[in-house]
Design a protein around this motif. Structure first.
Motif, PDB file in Angstrom:
ATOM      1  N   GLY A 170      18.709 -35.872  45.308  1.00 59.10           N
ATOM      2  CA  GLY A 170      18.776 -34.418  45.382  1.00 59.10           C
ATOM      3  C   GLY A 170      18.574 -33.768  44.025  1.00 59.10           C
ATOM      4  O   GLY A 170      17.826 -32.789  43.895  1.00 59.10           O
ATOM      5  N   ARG A 171      19.216 -34.316  43.004  1.00 59.44           N
ATOM      6  CA  ARG A 171      19.062 -33.764  41.660  1.00 59.44           C
ATOM      7  C   ARG A 171      17.663 -34.055  41.102  1.00 59.44           C
ATOM      8  O   ARG A 171      17.050 -33.204  40.446  1.00 59.44           O
ATOM      9  N   ILE A 172      17.165 -35.252  41.365  1.00 63.21           N
ATOM     10  CA  ILE A 172      15.829 -35.610  40.875  1.00 63.21           C
ATOM     11  C   ILE A 172      14.774 -34.718  41.521  1.00 63.21           C
ATOM     12  O   ILE A 172      13.919 -34.147  40.834  1.00 63.21           O
ATOM     13  N   ASP A 173      14.833 -34.567  42.849  1.00 60.38           N
ATOM     14  CA  ASP A 173      13.851 -33.743  43.548  1.00 60.38           C
ATOM     15  C   ASP A 173      13.940 -32.282  43.116  1.00 60.38           C
ATOM     16  O   ASP A 173      12.943 -31.560  43.130  1.00 60.38           O
ATOM     17  N   GLY A 174      15.159 -31.858  42.723  1.00 56.27           N
ATOM     18  CA  GLY A 174      15.341 -30.479  42.276  1.00 56.27           C
ATOM     19  C   GLY A 174      15.043 -30.272  40.800  1.00 56.27           C
ATOM     20  O   GLY A 174      15.155 -29.144  40.304  1.00 56.27           O
ATOM     21  N   GLY A 175      14.672 -31.340  40.090  1.00 57.85           N
ATOM     22  CA  GLY A 175      14.376 -31.219  38.670  1.00 57.85           C
ATOM     23  C   GLY A 175      15.596 -30.855  37.836  1.00 57.85           C
ATOM     24  O   GLY A 175      15.467 -30.271  36.758  1.00 57.85           O
ATOM     25  N   LYS A 176      16.795 -31.233  38.314  1.00 56.87           N
ATOM     26  CA  LYS A 176      18.032 -30.906  37.599  1.00 56.87           C
ATOM     27  C   LYS A 176      18.265 -31.911  36.470  1.00 56.87           C
ATOM     28  O   LYS A 176      18.081 -33.115  36.639  1.00 56.87           O
ATOM     29  N   TRP A 177      18.702 -31.423  35.324  1.00 57.52           N
ATOM     30  CA  TRP A 177      18.936 -32.285  34.167  1.00 57.52           C
ATOM     31  C   TRP A 177      19.998 -33.324  34.504  1.00 57.52           C
ATOM     32  O   TRP A 177      21.126 -32.995  34.828  1.00 57.52           O
ATOM     33  N   THR A 178      19.613 -34.586  34.404  1.00 58.25           N
ATOM     34  CA  THR A 178      20.501 -35.673  34.802  1.00 58.25           C
ATOM     35  C   THR A 178      20.292 -36.871  33.882  1.00 58.25           C
ATOM     36  O   THR A 178      19.153 -37.262  33.621  1.00 58.25           O
ATOM     37  N   ILE A 179      21.394 -37.428  33.382  1.00 56.99           N
ATOM     38  CA  ILE A 179      21.351 -38.649  32.588  1.00 56.99           C
ATOM     39  C   ILE A 179      22.079 -39.724  33.382  1.00 56.99           C
ATOM     40  O   ILE A 179      23.241 -39.551  33.769  1.00 56.99           O
ATOM     41  N   ILE A 180      21.401 -40.831  33.640  1.00 55.13           N
ATOM     42  CA  ILE A 180      21.953 -41.931  34.416  1.00 55.13           C
ATOM     43  C   ILE A 180      22.091 -43.140  33.501  1.00 55.13           C
ATOM     44  O   ILE A 180      21.154 -43.482  32.779  1.00 55.13           O
ATOM     45  N   THR A 181      23.249 -43.771  33.511  1.00 55.77           N
ATOM     46  CA  THR A 181      23.398 -45.027  32.783  1.00 55.77           C
ATOM     47  C   THR A 181      23.532 -46.156  33.802  1.00 55.77           C
ATOM     48  O   THR A 181      24.143 -45.986  34.860  1.00 55.77           O
ATOM     49  N   THR A 182      22.966 -47.296  33.489  1.00 55.20           N
ATOM     50  CA  THR A 182      23.020 -48.414  34.425  1.00 55.20           C
ATOM     51  C   THR A 182      22.739 -49.735  33.720  1.00 55.20           C
ATOM     52  O   THR A 182      22.065 -49.776  32.685  1.00 55.20           O
ATOM     53  N   ASN A 183      23.254 -50.818  34.297  1.00 55.44           N
ATOM     54  CA  ASN A 183      22.925 -52.172  33.843  1.00 55.44           C
ATOM     55  C   ASN A 183      21.715 -52.729  34.578  1.00 55.44           C
ATOM     56  O   ASN A 183      21.246 -53.822  34.247  1.00 55.44           O
ATOM     57  N   LEU A 184      21.237 -52.007  35.587  1.00 54.05           N
ATOM     58  CA  LEU A 184      20.235 -52.536  36.498  1.00 54.05           C
ATOM     59  C   LEU A 184      18.816 -52.152  36.098  1.00 54.05           C
ATOM     60  O   LEU A 184      18.565 -51.019  35.669  1.00 54.05           O
ATOM     61  N   SER A 185      17.892 -53.075  36.295  1.00 51.06           N
ATOM     62  CA  SER A 185      16.475 -52.760  36.128  1.00 51.06           C
ATOM     63  C   SER A 185      16.008 -51.976  37.357  1.00 51.06           C
ATOM     64  O   SER A 185      16.710 -51.899  38.367  1.00 51.06           O
ATOM     65  N   GLN A 186      14.801 -51.423  37.265  1.00 50.42           N
ATOM     66  CA  GLN A 186      14.281 -50.670  38.403  1.00 50.42           C
ATOM     67  C   GLN A 186      14.120 -51.573  39.628  1.00 50.42           C
ATOM     68  O   GLN A 186      14.385 -51.159  40.759  1.00 50.42           O
ATOM     69  N   ARG A 187      13.712 -52.809  39.408  1.00 48.48           N
ATOM     70  CA  ARG A 187      13.580 -53.749  40.527  1.00 48.48           C
ATOM     71  C   ARG A 187      14.936 -53.998  41.165  1.00 48.48           C
ATOM     72  O   ARG A 187      15.054 -54.040  42.403  1.00 48.48           O
ATOM     73  N   GLU A 188      15.974 -54.174  40.348  1.00 48.63           N
ATOM     74  CA  GLU A 188      17.314 -54.413  40.890  1.00 48.63           C
ATOM     75  C   GLU A 188      17.834 -53.192  41.631  1.00 48.63           C
ATOM     76  O   GLU A 188      18.524 -53.318  42.641  1.00 48.63           O
ATOM     77  N   ILE A 189      17.505 -51.993  41.136  1.00 51.62           N
ATOM     78  CA  ILE A 189      17.902 -50.772  41.845  1.00 51.62           C
ATOM     79  C   ILE A 189      17.258 -50.747  43.228  1.00 51.62           C
ATOM     80  O   ILE A 189      17.906 -50.419  44.232  1.00 51.62           O
TER      81      ILE A 189
END
Length: 222
Positions: free
Chosen positions: A172-191
């Motif tokens: 929802g935030r991504i599609d709305g272009g809302k400023w968002t910082i995500i932290t993760t241990n996962l690669s895109q493939r793992e996501i």
């Protein structure tokens, strides 16, 4: 849940009414107080770019030139979605909070910000009622804030419910272009494999910065 400032048990994640009133009555809250009020744990409110420890031997100028991480300003023309990815203790959360501190300093009270740890947010949504509007109000707050830090994507045990809530919030935030910082241990493939292919697809448009060049600060300092 406990108040971020005094540790009193409360029914939500944030700051209790007594501490909120104290901040209001004592004048303009400090940056640290504002960070606490907006979800940053007490032990992390001091995180800044000035004390972001680099154990790889790079100077702060080299870090900024090589990774762009310490010049992040997604609210000033950079891609609105930023993913900080790296192993445990490599500075992802520190970098996100340092960016929140910069955002607060540059914008004052004109723009809102909030930090949520995934486990806390999904636990709160799970415990909220879906019938009296409580859950909808949590979603509204998460969607409406100007800058959101979503800390530790993938840390929660995945169920159908948590997967649905996580995907709803972030897509929802991504599609709305809302400023968002995500932290993760996962690669895109793992996501894609462990969380959601749809979410992984959305994150293809994000600015992804790896902190893996940093050694584990916590282990090195133990």
């Amino acid at each position: 849940m406990k108040c971020r400032m005094c540790g009193t048990e409360i029914g939500w994640i944030g700051v209790c009414e007594d501490c909120t009133a104290l901040l209001v009555n004592t004048g303009v809250p400090s940056t640290e107080d504002r960070l606490r009020l907006r979800g940053v744990l007490g032990g992390l409110v001091g995180c800044s770019w000035g004390n972001w420890k680099d154990l790889s031997g790079q100077s702060s100028a080299e870090i900024e030139m090589n990774s762009g991480i310490s010049s992040l300003r997604c609210w000033r023309g950079d891609p609105p979605i930023v993913v900080l990815v790296g192993g445990c203790g490599t500075g992802k959360t520190h970098a996100a909070i340092a960016t929140l501190r910069r955002f607060a300093a540059e914008n004052g009270s004109r723009r809102s910000f909030r930090m949520w740890q995934e486990t806390d947010l999904l636990r709160l949504i799970s415990s909220a009622s879906g019938f009296d509007g409580t859950r909808d109000e949590i979603h509204r707050q998460v969607f409406s804030v100007d800058l959101l830090v979503y800390d530790d994507l993938g840390a929660s045990r995945s169920t159908d419910f948590t997967a649905e809530q996580r995907a709803s919030i972030l897509t929802g935030r991504i599609d709305g272009g809302k400023w968002t910082i995500i932290t993760t241990n996962l690669s895109q493939r793992e996501i894609a494999e462990r969380i959601s292919e749809r979410l992984a697809s959305r994150l293809e448009t994000a600015l992804t910065i790896s902190t893996n060049a940093q050694r584990d600060f916590r282990r090195a300092n133990s």
